[in-house]
Every structure is written in structure tokens, then in C-alpha cells.
Design an enzyme around this catalytic site. Structure first.
Site, PDB file in Angstrom:
ATOM      1  N   SER A 176       7.949  12.142 -25.486  1.00 55.00           N
ATOM      2  CA  SER A 176       8.598  13.305 -24.907  1.00 55.00           C
ATOM      3  C   SER A 176       9.899  13.628 -25.643  1.00 55.00           C
ATOM      4  O   SER A 176       9.885  13.892 -26.837  1.00 55.00           O
ATOM      5  CB  SER A 176       8.826  13.083 -23.407  1.00 55.00           C
ATOM      6  OG  SER A 176       9.267  14.256 -22.771  1.00 55.00           O
ATOM      7  N   ARG A 180       8.562  20.294 -20.820  1.00 52.16           N
ATOM      8  CA  ARG A 180       9.778  20.737 -20.145  1.00 52.16           C
ATOM      9  C   ARG A 180      10.216  22.086 -20.708  1.00 52.16           C
ATOM     10  O   ARG A 180       9.895  22.437 -21.837  1.00 52.16           O
ATOM     11  CB  ARG A 180      10.904  19.707 -20.324  1.00 52.16           C
ATOM     12  CG  ARG A 180      10.724  18.446 -19.502  1.00 52.16           C
ATOM     13  CD  ARG A 180      11.789  17.409 -19.829  1.00 52.16           C
ATOM     14  NE  ARG A 180      11.793  16.302 -18.890  1.00 52.16           N
ATOM     15  CZ  ARG A 180      10.987  15.243 -18.960  1.00 52.16           C
ATOM     16  NH1 ARG A 180      10.113  15.171 -19.950  1.00 52.16           N
ATOM     17  NH2 ARG A 180      11.045  14.286 -18.067  1.00 52.16           N
TER      18      ARG A 180
END
Length: 581
Positions: A149, A318
Site C-alpha cells: 500500500s 485510498r
């Protein structure tokens, strides 16, 4: 050097077929670096509800090919125990743009294939939401995405989705971990894969269970986005321009395509950050929340006087945004502000039977109040999308279907296309909200002003508090010394998730329905709140604060925020002073 340690190291070297990590270990042996070897072999990376995540390197406490192979073998064993038709349903595997991600994904595929389990492997890098989408789209038994991530370059990770498309929770996490420990003592068979320019050679591998997910699969996700009723507001997209950065990740192609197909033609990607690069050369930390990470995209927005400056993190799950103000400068919205704006927007036009929302315990309480206003429901869960989406699916009913979930750490899920946070669909939804407001002569700031005037100005802050090393049992101290007031605000109730019970100021109690966790929530007068997550291993507290200020009719956002910040400063200072020193 420690005999047992060296036996473990030698055993690892015999099983590790990666020349790079074998050389790394041999170098530590040659230097006699017992401290570093102990750090590598003191245990193994713990497999939990987030799967694995760690620094890439040799040894069981690092991310490497052997750890990935062992993890995949353990996952395969667990799936065979739990899913009757796992061999034919298969596992979806995708990977991000970090240096070792493709190799780790191929190792995972090779292990599962050797176990007779069908594998769907993405033919190139893929955003994390695409893998979650693939699990339900292909009706697979599970999914794996190799990604760290927004962690620094030296990290990588291994995330697992269950057959429902959501991240795993108990009991699956513990079950997989147990199976990993069982297989880790054995040699792991790995079926070799043959590739030619990312395309399978005509060598019969597909007949042995490997299916490559190519452009048509990637396009299926984009089609799903545009067919989602929540993402079909095409009100004058020409009124909105935006700068975009993939932050050296894998989101650019998807973001640009989705926006263009929705009518957003004025999209300006930051060229220096558009392509995947595991070194992340233009950012100190590839996380949109970190100071300086949005500098290039804001500069790009200024160049074109764009309405928005938008970012996805490197695996595109995100979403972050800065919005142009009247003075031409750009201001970042908090994760809570984006969540509240999207929740309000989606609730305002959703069907009466689609009004179920979810938020984590540390996110703003504002979404729940908005949901009630729209005759909806907001479920509050523990932190993490593994909880948000599993609870959302458990609570969905024909008369109250899932609409939206968010957590303050820039994670958003819209509709049921992806059962996890999805920064790409959030990007489109926010652009569509901005366009709808622009068609009415309004801005994002106008909408925030309206929301705060109706429900109160909600301000949220997070603070990590380091305490003295000799401070004993922080959680125990807090539970034995319940405050009656914090910052001159009466404590109305205390939720203690370690025992799933709420304690009211009048002495009454009631049970809580959330899973056990080391969390305390203090509900205060005037809507204020303090949430504490004590550390079980060090004298440290992670604290989340919320204050709510009634917004006067004539007050600007800036004036209300100034008042709220003063209240917040008082609350934080008073709370810190009440803690043991």
C-alpha cells in the site's frame, strides 16, 4: 555464534531457492552479525487480519520468496479444509508496482497450482480494488494481492480476501496462520510458470489451472464502475477540472479512463509520478496524508487552475483531495471531511431501500447523524475495512441495503462493486459531487458550510502520547481510574471494548455488540469524545479526539474552525494532563 540460531539459519538456506536472499544471509553469517540474524530468526512474520506486511529481506521475519511460498501453501491448505470446490473456483492473484511484487505473486500462483488449485493471475500490475472486485466477479474462493500500500519502499505485503470479497477476519486469520506454521517445516512444491512478454506461451499451462486476467478483465471493472447506480450522476462534468497523481503507483490508467468515460476531460496527471516506481523517487513517504506528499499534484492543479487536486496511494485503494479556495490556494480535506461529504451526497439521492452506511469507531460521529436525517442507518465498527465490509454485508437487508462506508484514514467504499476501500470509485464520486455543486453555482466549501451549519462543526484530531517507560499497565490504570470529567466536560459514558460493556455516569451498564478489543471510548458533554487505544507492549497511547461546535448562522467556516480548534486544544491538553506521568 548461537548453535540453535545457526541451525535455523542453515535450514532456511537449504529451503530458500532465491539467490539474492541466500547471498544476503550468507553475508550476515560471514560478518558474524548475530544481532541481525537474531532479529531475522527470532520468530516469523505474524499472519493476521491484514495478512503479512514487512521489510523485504532474508529470513522468516522479513518479506521474501520463501515466506510468500510458505504463506501460500498454508493458505492453500486452509482453503482446502474450508471450501469444498476450491480447486475449481480458484484464487485471484494481483500485485502492485513494487520491485518484488510480481515475483511474489508468481510464487504464490506456483504454490497454489502445485496444490491443484486454479489460479487467476493478473497479466500486469493491478490496483488492490481490482483484486477484491475479481474475487466476487469470478466467484473465486479467495484473493491475494501483493502490496504494501502506502508503506515506504523497503516494505512489501500479502493481503488475503475471502470468497465474499472482503478482507479476512476471525476465524480465518487464525486458521490460515496455523496452517502456515504446519507447512513451514516442509519443502514447498512450486509449479514453474512460463511467460513471454507478460503473455502465457502456448505450453498448456492454462489446462493445468492457470488463467491470465488480461485487458478484458481490467475493462470489466471499469464497466462495473460506470454501471453502478451510485456513480451515474453525470451532471455537467465539463464544469470540473482536476489534477491527479498516482504517487508512483498503479492507479493512473484506471483513474484517467474512468474519469474520461464519465465525461471529465480536463484531467491533468502529474507526469513525474504517473508510472509505477518502487523507489518512489519524488516523495519521502508515498502516503497522501504525509506532509509534502501532495506538493506536486497541488502544483499541477495551480498550473491549470483546476478545481481539485486528487491523489490515490500507490495501490489505489485510498483517495485524497485538496480543493481550490476563493484565493486560488488549495486546502487538503481530512479523511473525515471527504467521508462526510460523500456520505451526505450519496444519501441525498439513494433509493429508500439503500441507506445503510458504516464508519469506524475512530471516524467522525457526523456520518451517523446525517444517516439518521436521511432515514438511514450507520453501523459503527472497529477500525479497519475488514470490519467495515464484513459488518456491512452482515447488516444488509432487502429493505436496507449497503450504500457507503468510510474510515478517517482516507478509505472509502461506494456500493457493492468492491467489498473493500476503493480509491478509484471514490475519486469518480467526488468529482461527480463537485460537478453537481458547480452546476448549482456552489463549491465543496459551500456544501461543507451547509452540513456544519445543520449538524454542528465537527473537528477530529489524532495524537500519539508517549508515556514514561516505567508507567505500569496503562490500560489497567485507565480502567481503575475512570474520570468524571475531561476538560470540564462531564463524562456521560465509557465504552470498554475489552469487556464489551458500556458504563454510564449513573452507574448503569449495558453490553456492546462489537468484538473484544483494547479500546476505551469516553462520550462527553456537548458531543465531544475521547477514544483511547492503549498499547499492550509499551507505555504509549493512541488517542482520537472529537469536538462539536454549534455553528452560528453568520459564521464562516474559518471562524467556526478557529473556535473548534480552541476547544480541541483545551480537550487534548486537559486529557494529557490527567494521564499518569
Amino acid at each position: 555464534m548461537n548453535t540453535v540460531l545457526m541451525q535455523n539459519v542453515q535450514q532456511w538456506l537449504e529451503r530458500d531457492l532465491d539467490g539474492k536472499t541466500k547471498q544476503e544471509l550468507q553475508g550476515l553469517i560471514d560478518k558474524g552479525d548475530e544481532v541481525e540474524l537474531m532479529a531475522r530468526f527470532s520468530n516469523r512474520l505474524a499472519f493476521g487480519t491484514a495478512g503479512l506486511r514487512g521489510i523485504v529481506g532474508a529470513g522468516p521475519m522479513r518479506m521474501n520468496r520463501l515466506v510468500v511460498q510458505q504463506t501460500s501453501a498454508g493458505l492453500g491448505r486452509y482453503l482446502k479444509q474450508q471450501v469444498e470446490d476450491v480447486e475449481s473456483r480458484g484464487v485471484v492473484i494481483g500485485y502492485d508496482g513494487r520491485h518484488d511484487s510480481k515475483l511474489f505473486a508468481e510464487d504464490a500462483a506456483g504454490v497454489l497450482l502445485a496444490m491443484g488449485i486454479k489460479v487467476y493471475l493478473t497479466y500486469q500490475t493491478a490496483p488492490t480494488p481490482l483484486v477484491a472486485f475479481g474475487v466476487t466477479h469470478l466467484k473465486a474462493a479467495a484473493g491475494i494481492v501483493v502490496t504494501a500500500s502506502h508503506n515506504p519502499p523497503q516494505y512489501n505485503g500479502y493481503k488475503v480476501y475471502w470468497s465474499n470479497g472482503a478482507q479476512i477476519i476471525a476465524p480465518h486469520d487464525a486458521g490460515i496462520a496455523e496452517c502456515i506454521n504446519e507447512v513451514a517445516e516442509n519443502k514447498i512444491p512450486v509449479q514453474a510458470l512460463a511467460f513471454d512478454d507478460n503473455t502465457l506461451e502456448n505450453n498448456g499451462l492454462e489446462s493445468h489451472g492457470l488463467v491470465m486476467l488480461e485487458a478484458d478483465f481490467y475493462h470489466a471493472y471499469c464497466i462495473g464502475v460506470h454501471q453502478a447506480p451510485e456513480l451515474n450522476n453525470h451532471t455537467q462534468p465539463s464544469l470540473v477540472s482536476l489534477a491527479y497523481t498516482a504517487m508512483h503507483g498503479v492507479g493512473a490508467g484506471f483513474a484517467e479512463t474512468i474519469l474520461k468515460e464519465a465525461g471529465f476531460d480536463a484531467v491533468y496527471s502529474v507526469k513525474a509520478q504517473r508510472e509505477a516506481d518502487g523507489d518512489f523517487p519524488t516523495v519521502n513517504f508515498p502516503n497522501p496524508e504525509e506532509k509534502g506528499a501532495m506538493d506536486l499534484v497541488i502544483a499541477e492543479a495551480k498550473k491549470y487552475q483546476a478545481t481539485l487536486a486528487c491523489a490515490n496511494d500507490p495501490d489505489a485503494d485510498r483517495f485524497a483531495v485538496a480543493v481550490r479556495r476563493d484565493d486560488g490556494e488549495y486546502q487538503m480535506l481530512t479523511g473525515d471531511q471527504v467521508g462526510v461529504l460523500l456520505g451526505h451526497y450519496l444519501l441525498s439521492f439513494s433509493a429508500p431501500t439503500q441507506r445503510l452506511t458504516c464508519a469506524s469507531i475512530v471516524s467522525s460521529s457526523l456520518l451517523a447523524k446525517i444517516a439518521v436525517h436521511f432515514n438511514g442507518q450507520c453501523c459503527i465498527t472497529l477500525t479497519g475495512f475488514k470490519w467495515l465490509m464484513n459488518v456491512a454485508m452482515a447488516e444488509s437487508r432487502p429493505e436496507r441495503q449497503f450504500l457507503f462506508a468510510y474510515e478517517e484514514a482516507l478509505g472509502y467504499c461506494i456500493g457493492d462493486l468492491v467489498k473493500d476501500k476503493d480509491g478509484l470509485s471514490a475519486l469518480l464520486a467526488f468529482a461527480q459531487l463537485t460537478a453537481e455543486l458547480a452546476s448549482q453555482g456552489q463549491t465543496i466549501w459551500d456544501r461543507l458550510h451547509h452540513i456544519y451549519q445543520e449538524y454542528g462543526f465537527h473537528l477530529n484530531e489524532q495524537v500519539s502520547i508517549a508515556l514514561q517507560a516505567d508507567t505500569p499497565n496503562i490500560g489497567g490504570f485507565l480502567r481503575e481510574n475512570r474520570p468524571e470529567k475531561i476538560a470540564h466536560l462531564a463524562v456521560l459514558s465509557i465504552d470498554d471494548f475489552s469487556m464489551a460493556r458500556r458504563f454510564y455516569a449513573d452507574g448503569t451498564t449495558e453490553l456492546l455488540s462489537l468484538p473484544l478489543s483494547d479500546v476505551l471510548i469516553y462520550q462527553l458533554e456537548k458531543g465531544a469524545r475521547v477514544i483511547i487505544r492503549p498499547s499492550g507492549t509499551e507505555p504509549k497511547l493512541k488517542c482520537y479526539y472529537e469536538v462539536v461546535e454549534t455553528m452560528k448562522a453568520s459564521e464562516s467556516l474559518e471562524q467556526a474552525q478557529t473556535r473548534a480548534q480552541r476547544s480541541m486544544a483545551t480537550l487534548i491538553h486537559s486529557h494529557q494532563m490527567s494521564l499518569p506521568s
